[in-house]
Design an enzyme around this catalytic site. Structure first.
Site, PDB file in Angstrom:
ATOM      1  N   PRO A  83       0.823  -1.211   0.000  1.00  0.00           N
ATOM      2  CG  PRO A  83       0.059  -0.960   2.191  1.00  0.00           C
ATOM      3  CD  PRO A  83       0.768  -1.924   1.290  1.00  0.00           C
ATOM      4  CB  SER A 112      -2.645   3.305   0.733  1.00  0.00           C
ATOM      5  OG  SER A 112      -2.698   4.384   1.634  1.00  0.00           O
ATOM      6  CD  GLN A 133      -2.682   1.114   4.720  1.00  0.00           C
ATOM      7  OE1 GLN A 133      -2.581   1.696   3.644  1.00  0.00           O
ATOM      8  NE2 GLN A 133      -2.664   1.759   5.877  1.00  0.00           N
ATOM      9  CG  LEU A 134      -8.649   2.199   7.882  1.00  0.00           C
ATOM     10  CD1 LEU A 134      -9.210   3.138   6.829  1.00  0.00           C
ATOM     11  CD2 LEU A 134      -9.777   1.681   8.782  1.00  0.00           C
ATOM     12  CE1 TYR A 135      -0.620   4.091   7.689  1.00  0.00           C
ATOM     13  CE2 TYR A 135      -1.238   5.622   5.957  1.00  0.00           C
ATOM     14  CZ  TYR A 135      -0.315   4.787   6.539  1.00  0.00           C
ATOM     15  OH  TYR A 135       0.933   4.652   5.971  1.00  0.00           O
ATOM     16  CB  THR A 161      -0.782   0.373   8.536  1.00  0.00           C
ATOM     17  OG1 THR A 161      -0.881  -0.219   7.243  1.00  0.00           O
ATOM     18  CG2 THR A 161       0.661   0.783   8.770  1.00  0.00           C
ATOM     19  NE  ARG A 170       8.061   8.852   6.977  1.00  0.00           N
ATOM     20  CZ  ARG A 170       6.891   8.512   6.410  1.00  0.00           C
ATOM     21  NH1 ARG A 170       6.562   8.969   5.213  1.00  0.00           N
ATOM     22  NH2 ARG A 170       6.059   7.699   7.042  1.00  0.00           N
ATOM     23  CE  LYS A 215       2.546  -2.225   4.685  1.00  0.00           C
ATOM     24  NZ  LYS A 215       3.043  -0.923   5.125  1.00  0.00           N
ATOM     25  CG  HIS A 239       5.485   2.497   7.181  1.00  0.00           C
ATOM     26  ND1 HIS A 239       4.254   2.268   7.755  1.00  0.00           N
ATOM     27  CD2 HIS A 239       5.266   3.418   6.228  1.00  0.00           C
ATOM     28  CE1 HIS A 239       3.341   3.029   7.167  1.00  0.00           C
ATOM     29  NE2 HIS A 239       3.929   3.740   6.226  1.00  0.00           N
TER      30      HIS A 239
HETATM   31  C1  LIG Z   1       5.817   6.617  -0.870  1.00  0.00           C
HETATM   32  C2  LIG Z   1       5.355   5.619   0.128  1.00  0.00           C
HETATM   33  C3  LIG Z   1       4.082   5.694   0.665  1.00  0.00           C
HETATM   34  C4  LIG Z   1       3.640   4.729   1.567  1.00  0.00           C
HETATM   35  N1  LIG Z   1       2.353   4.786   2.042  1.00  0.00           N
HETATM   36  C5  LIG Z   1       1.894   3.795   2.844  1.00  0.00           C
HETATM   37  C6  LIG Z   1       0.526   3.750   3.231  1.00  0.00           C
HETATM   38  O1  LIG Z   1      -0.282   4.582   2.847  1.00  0.00           O
HETATM   39  N2  LIG Z   1       0.141   2.744   4.054  1.00  0.00           N
HETATM   40  C7  LIG Z   1       1.008   1.777   4.511  1.00  0.00           C
HETATM   41  O2  LIG Z   1       0.605   0.887   5.253  1.00  0.00           O
HETATM   42  N3  LIG Z   1       2.292   1.787   4.126  1.00  0.00           N
HETATM   43  C8  LIG Z   1       2.750   2.755   3.302  1.00  0.00           C
HETATM   44  N4  LIG Z   1       4.049   2.723   2.877  1.00  0.00           N
HETATM   45  C9  LIG Z   1       4.907   1.584   3.249  1.00  0.00           C
HETATM   46  C10 LIG Z   1       4.787   0.474   2.207  1.00  0.00           C
HETATM   47  O3  LIG Z   1       3.510  -0.106   2.224  1.00  0.00           O
HETATM   48  C11 LIG Z   1       5.809  -0.637   2.448  1.00  0.00           C
HETATM   49  O4  LIG Z   1       5.717  -1.077   3.774  1.00  0.00           O
HETATM   50  C12 LIG Z   1       7.247  -0.187   2.171  1.00  0.00           C
HETATM   51  O5  LIG Z   1       7.298   0.710   1.084  1.00  0.00           O
HETATM   52  C13 LIG Z   1       8.105  -1.402   1.878  1.00  0.00           C
HETATM   53  O6  LIG Z   1       9.425  -1.070   1.685  1.00  0.00           O
HETATM   54  P1  LIG Z   1      10.059  -0.829   0.223  1.00  0.00           P
HETATM   55  O7  LIG Z   1       9.579   0.518  -0.228  1.00  0.00           O
HETATM   56  O8  LIG Z   1      11.530  -0.821   0.509  1.00  0.00           O
HETATM   57  O9  LIG Z   1       9.590  -1.918  -0.683  1.00  0.00           O
HETATM   58  C14 LIG Z   1       4.502   3.683   1.975  1.00  0.00           C
HETATM   59  C15 LIG Z   1       5.784   3.603   1.413  1.00  0.00           C
HETATM   60  C16 LIG Z   1       6.213   4.541   0.493  1.00  0.00           C
HETATM   61  C17 LIG Z   1       7.577   4.384  -0.116  1.00  0.00           C
END
Ligand SMILES: Cc1cc2nc3c(=O)[nH]c(=O)nc-3n(C[C@H](O)[C@H](O)[C@H](O)COP(=O)(O)O)c2cc1C
Length: 358
Positions: A83, A112, A133-135, A161, A170, A215, A239
């Site tokens: 997501p 997401s 996937q919900l926040y 999550t 960040r 998650k 994450h």
């Molecule tokens: C730009 C971005 C936005 C993300 N947004 C969400 C999100 O809305 N919800 C969530 O559960 N994780 C979010 N994540 C985490 C991803 O779901 C995932 O856990 C993570 O990107 C995995 O690592 P990787 O980018 O190295 O593959 C986000 C990651 C990135 C890079």
């Protein structure tokens, strides 16, 4: 690096280079960055780069089955689009574009709740296996309404999550003064997220019949609690190193979680998975599904829907090559004995998987 036409990408390195060329500095930093020192980001790669293969030979790999299983349905690879909030800042069409690529290639999408277009429109954009996937940024009735909408629109599972009790710092975004266009949306209801506890997991399981994915599990202790609460999927994730800094790499915690879960739930993983070899390592350790986050975004940013489809094709080609050279004709033949600890050959970071990048 000379960039070919997107349809002619021959390596994932070219995909990444094209995405880099296409994205403005703000979205690029938002995509690749992590929390504070970005130690967790680098440890995700370090954990993968610290695993070497122990290949077996003479095992007839003339036919290799590398398909995955997602809630009883066959998928082309044991890979899922993780997501991503704000996909619309990397590609026109946002989540709908990701859905089209997932459908065309044949992997599931996890949508997401902080992504455009919304749930109904994304579901209508393409027929594909998907979970939602919900926040948690509202009360129980608010959560229940999301579950109803997910069910009504054919989502096969629901994900909470749980590694976002607080929004992290960040620093690339802070230093670059990057203000996410969806910031107002993201900030609403933060108090609900901070207050989330196992009580809500129990309430969800008592009330809803959609399979539940948690998650952001990163310890054996929490994996055990998830199993005790009847959660169907323990999704190991930090994450992508974007939340708690100085965590362990996702692949490094996978073994303790597999051991704690004892097969009573599925274990999925994400965090730093960029290559076919990475996917093979996760499955050898016992993961059922591997989420790709940044890699999927890079594919979309490189060339939209065809860019992500091509990214998945290249990932598949790498998986096929790796399995064949390991002497495994199917995932079932793969075991932790195919892996050995080995020091990384270069300093791990998000892009250590792409050594040809300038
Ligand atoms: C730009 C971005 C936005 C993300 N947004 C969400 C999100 O809305 N919800 C969530 O559960 N994780 C979010 N994540 C985490 C991803 O779901 C995932 O856990 C993570 O990107 C995995 O690592 P990787 O980018 O190295 O593959 C986000 C990651 C990135 C890079």
């Amino acid at each position: 690096m000379n960039l070919p036409h997107p349809q002619e990408f021959l390596t994932l390195q070219e995909v990444v280079a094209a995405a880099r060329a296409n994205l403005a500095p703000g979205p690029w930093s938002y995509l690749v960055g992590g929390a504070e020192t970005e130690t967790t980001v680098r440890r995700n790669r370090q954990a993968l780069d610290s695993l070497a293969f122990r290949p077996r030979v003479l095992r007839d790999v003339s036919r290799i089955d590398f398909s995955g299983i997602f809630f009883q349905k066959k998928t082309r690879l044991p890979v899922m689009l993780a997501p991503i909030g704000g996909l619309e800042s990397f590609v026109e069409g946002g989540a709908a574009a990701a859905a089209r690529a997932a459908a065309e290639f044949g992997v599931p999408q996890m949508l997401s709740s902080v992504c455009q277009p919304g749930l109904e429109e994304t579901a209508a954009a393409a027929q594909t296996l998907r979970s939602f996937q919900l926040y948690v940024r509202g009360d129980d009735a608010w959560v229940d309404d999301w579950v109803r909408r997910a069910k009504d629109n054919g989502f096969v599972a629901f994900c909470l999550t749980v590694d976002v009790a607080l929004y992290s710092r960040r620093e690339r975004d802070l230093v670059g003064r990057f203000v996410k266009p969806w910031r107002a949306r993201a900030a609403e209801g933060a108090g609900f997220q901070a207050a989330l506890s196992w009580g809500q997991v129990k309430r969800f399981k008592d009330k809803h019949d959609l399979p539940l994915i948690l998650k952001g599990i990163a310890t054996a202790e929490d994996a055990q609690l998830a199993v005790e609460h009847g959660v169907e999927v323990v999704y190991v994730s930090n994450h992508g190193g974007r939340q708690l800094d100085h965590g362990l790499g996702a692949a490094a915690v996978l073994p303790e979680i597999i051991a704690a879960v004892k097969g009573k739930a599925e274990v999925w993983v994400d965090g730093g998975f960029m290559r076919g070899t990475d996917v093979v390592k996760a499955v050898a350790l016992g993961a059922r599904t591997v989420g790709i986050g940044r890699l999927a975004c890079l594919g979309l940013a490189a060339a939209g829907v065809p860019g992500l489809v091509r990214t998945l094709e290249l990932l598949e080609e790498e998986v096929r090559t790796c399995l064949g050279l390991l002497g495994a004709a199917s995932w079932a033949e793969l075991t932790p004995a195919h892996l050995a600890a080995a020091p990384p050959v270069s300093a791990p970071d998000t892009f250590s998987a792409f050594p040809l990048l300038p």
